[in-house]
Design a protein around this motif. Structure first.
Motif, PDB file in Angstrom:
ATOM      1  N   GLY A  34     -53.752 -21.128 -13.648  1.00  0.00           N
ATOM      2  CA  GLY A  34     -52.819 -20.158 -14.202  1.00  0.00           C
ATOM      3  C   GLY A  34     -53.103 -19.780 -15.636  1.00  0.00           C
ATOM      4  N   ASP A  35     -54.216 -20.270 -16.190  1.00  0.00           N
ATOM      5  CA  ASP A  35     -54.578 -19.922 -17.568  1.00  0.00           C
ATOM      6  C   ASP A  35     -55.209 -18.534 -17.610  1.00  0.00           C
ATOM      7  OD1 ASP A  35     -53.713 -22.380 -18.544  1.00  0.00           O
ATOM      8  OD2 ASP A  35     -55.678 -23.316 -18.262  1.00  0.00           O
ATOM      9  N   VAL A  36     -54.824 -17.756 -18.614  1.00  0.00           N
ATOM     10  CA  VAL A  36     -55.355 -16.406 -18.782  1.00  0.00           C
ATOM     11  C   VAL A  36     -56.680 -16.486 -19.538  1.00  0.00           C
ATOM     12  CG1 VAL A  36     -54.963 -14.137 -19.795  1.00  0.00           C
ATOM     13  CG2 VAL A  36     -53.064 -15.371 -18.734  1.00  0.00           C
ATOM     14  N   LEU A  37     -57.757 -16.056 -18.883  1.00  0.00           N
ATOM     15  CA  LEU A  37     -59.083 -16.071 -19.497  1.00  0.00           C
ATOM     16  C   LEU A  37     -59.398 -14.762 -20.212  1.00  0.00           C
ATOM     17  CD1 LEU A  37     -61.158 -17.704 -16.599  1.00  0.00           C
ATOM     18  CD2 LEU A  37     -59.877 -18.822 -18.449  1.00  0.00           C
ATOM     19  N   LEU A  38     -58.757 -13.670 -19.798  1.00  0.00           N
ATOM     20  CA  LEU A  38     -58.979 -12.360 -20.408  1.00  0.00           C
ATOM     21  C   LEU A  38     -57.719 -11.530 -20.260  1.00  0.00           C
ATOM     22  CD1 LEU A  38     -60.934 -10.125 -21.593  1.00  0.00           C
ATOM     23  CD2 LEU A  38     -61.369  -9.479 -19.211  1.00  0.00           C
ATOM     24  N   ASP A  39     -57.287 -10.912 -21.342  1.00  0.00           N
ATOM     25  CA  ASP A  39     -56.197  -9.930 -21.321  1.00  0.00           C
ATOM     26  C   ASP A  39     -56.651  -8.764 -22.188  1.00  0.00           C
ATOM     27  OD1 ASP A  39     -53.897  -8.359 -21.709  1.00  0.00           O
ATOM     28  OD2 ASP A  39     -52.568 -10.087 -21.808  1.00  0.00           O
ATOM     29  N   MET A  40     -56.884  -7.610 -21.562  1.00  0.00           N
ATOM     30  CA  MET A  40     -57.422  -6.457 -22.278  1.00  0.00           C
ATOM     31  C   MET A  40     -56.355  -5.635 -22.985  1.00  0.00           C
ATOM     32  SD  MET A  40     -60.522  -5.291 -19.701  1.00  0.00           S
ATOM     33  CE  MET A  40     -61.149  -4.044 -20.859  1.00  0.00           C
ATOM     34  N   GLN A  41     -55.105  -6.109 -22.937  1.00  0.00           N
ATOM     35  CA  GLN A  41     -54.023  -5.434 -23.647  1.00  0.00           C
ATOM     36  C   GLN A  41     -54.008  -3.940 -23.274  1.00  0.00           C
ATOM     37  OE1 GLN A  41     -51.886  -7.289 -25.682  1.00  0.00           O
ATOM     38  NE2 GLN A  41     -53.024  -9.135 -25.195  1.00  0.00           N
ATOM     39  N   GLY A  42     -53.967  -3.065 -24.284  1.00  0.00           N
ATOM     40  CA  GLY A  42     -53.940  -1.634 -24.010  1.00  0.00           C
ATOM     41  C   GLY A  42     -55.246  -0.935 -24.296  1.00  0.00           C
ATOM     42  N   GLU A  43     -56.310  -1.710 -24.537  1.00  0.00           N
ATOM     43  CA  GLU A  43     -57.589  -1.131 -24.926  1.00  0.00           C
ATOM     44  C   GLU A  43     -58.440  -0.801 -23.707  1.00  0.00           C
ATOM     45  OE1 GLU A  43     -58.551  -0.325 -28.029  1.00  0.00           O
ATOM     46  OE2 GLU A  43     -56.527  -0.903 -28.652  1.00  0.00           O
ATOM     47  N   ASN A  44     -58.788   0.451 -23.542  1.00  0.00           N
ATOM     48  CA  ASN A  44     -59.636   0.846 -22.432  1.00  0.00           C
ATOM     49  C   ASN A  44     -61.105   0.561 -22.738  1.00  0.00           C
ATOM     50  OD1 ASN A  44     -57.555   1.714 -20.765  1.00  0.00           O
ATOM     51  ND2 ASN A  44     -57.524   3.751 -21.694  1.00  0.00           N
ATOM     52  N   GLY A  45     -61.869   0.286 -21.682  1.00  0.00           N
ATOM     53  CA  GLY A  45     -63.275  -0.049 -21.835  1.00  0.00           C
ATOM     54  C   GLY A  45     -63.646  -1.167 -20.893  1.00  0.00           C
ATOM     55  N   VAL A  46     -64.708  -1.888 -21.225  1.00  0.00           N
ATOM     56  CA  VAL A  46     -65.222  -2.961 -20.375  1.00  0.00           C
ATOM     57  C   VAL A  46     -65.004  -4.301 -21.068  1.00  0.00           C
ATOM     58  CG1 VAL A  46     -67.271  -3.903 -19.239  1.00  0.00           C
ATOM     59  CG2 VAL A  46     -66.944  -1.421 -19.354  1.00  0.00           C
ATOM     60  N   GLY A  47     -64.388  -5.224 -20.341  1.00  0.00           N
ATOM     61  CA  GLY A  47     -64.189  -6.578 -20.838  1.00  0.00           C
ATOM     62  C   GLY A  47     -64.896  -7.578 -19.944  1.00  0.00           C
TER      63      GLY A  47
END
Length: 275
Positions: free
Chosen positions: A231-244
């Motif tokens: 359940g740990d979040v490894l990536l959260d791109m918030q509101g930024e568009n693009g590639v994560g």
């Protein structure tokens, strides 16, 4: 396994949308990713159904799908095309909302038609009737990949844990949840539901999302996420568009499932009776 997520603000021009995905494929490959995940409705997001009809086709003739398959082949990378709106796939004339898993040779390895359709009236005043134009799918889909079995879903499916139980019972260790969540429902439920699905299944959850103010007037929540089996979040791109990017240690699945063996403890449950 390294995954890339494309967080986009898809518009009403399929050519522009295809170009954006192709660029994301190149960025994903350059960043060392094994697979790129894109959001729901990656090829076209247009609530004007009359205008959208001119840009819709069946799978064999969809311009965005063709461009993505060619780009995946050229780059040598897998792509989960979160979903496309496709016409001409059903005798009754209704559209399908279809996700497609494409391998590094451009071959379509799996197809999934969204089962649960978004028919809601929100407190914000937003009203959505997906079933007015789309037909629901009727089959859960788990696909084989070089990194383990992947269970496919789309957006509103997230709210139905029985689907994800079916996917994990079929061996899924990765759950893909491409989405175009509204802002009100995203703020309220997006993170908690995705973390719950990961914890319940002891699986990685990868959720590429639409984000921002779209050309058709809607707004989407963003926050593309990668969540591990604990359940740990490894990536959260918030509101930024693009590639994560995120790196997945697939041994983590067995580790978590051995600590809390919920899959092994599942039992069939008879329908409830009224006491």
């Amino acid at each position: 396994m390294r995954v890339a997520l494309f967080q986009s603000c898809t518009g009403i021009d399929p050519e522009a949308n295809a170009a954006a995905i192709v660029s994301a494929i190149d960025q994903a490959k350059a960043g060392g990713a094994d697979i790129l995940f894109t959001p729901e409705m990656s090829g076209l997001l247009d609530r004007d159904r009359t205008r959208a009809a001119d840009n819709l086709a069946d799978e064999a003739h969809d311009r965005v799908l063709a461009a993505v398959r060619a780009a995946a082949t050229k780059a040598g990378i897998w792509v989960h095309l979160g979903s496309l709106a496709l016409s001409g796939e059903r005798r009754d004339g209704r559209l399908v909302n279809r996700g497609l898993l494409i391998d590094d040779a451009g071959t379509i390895r799996a197809r999934y038609d969204k089962i649960h359709l978004f028919d809601v009236d929100l407190p914000s005043g937003e009203s959505w009737r997906e079933s007015a134009a789309y037909a629901p799918g009727g089959q859960a889909v788990v696909a084989g990949t070089p990194w383990g079995r992947m269970g496919l879903s789309i957006c509103y499916d997230l709210r139905f844990p029985d689907l994800f139980r079916t996917l994990s019972d079929a061996g899924a260790v990765i759950l893909s949840v491409p989405a175009a969540f509204t802002v009100p429902t995203g703020r309220a439920h997006w993170h908690i539901l995705l973390r719950a699905r990961a914890i319940e299944a002891g699986a990685f959850v990868i959720a590429a999302a639409q984000a921002g103010a779209h050309a058709d007037g809607r707004a989407t929540y963003g926050h593309s996420l990668v969540i591990d089996p604990w359940g740990d979040v490894l990536l959260d791109m918030q509101g930024e568009n693009g590639v994560g990017f995120a790196d997945l240690d697939m041994k983590r699945v067995a580790d978590v499932r051995s600590r809390i063996p919920v899959l092994a403890h599942r039992r069939p449950i008879a329908p409830a009776t009224l006491a």
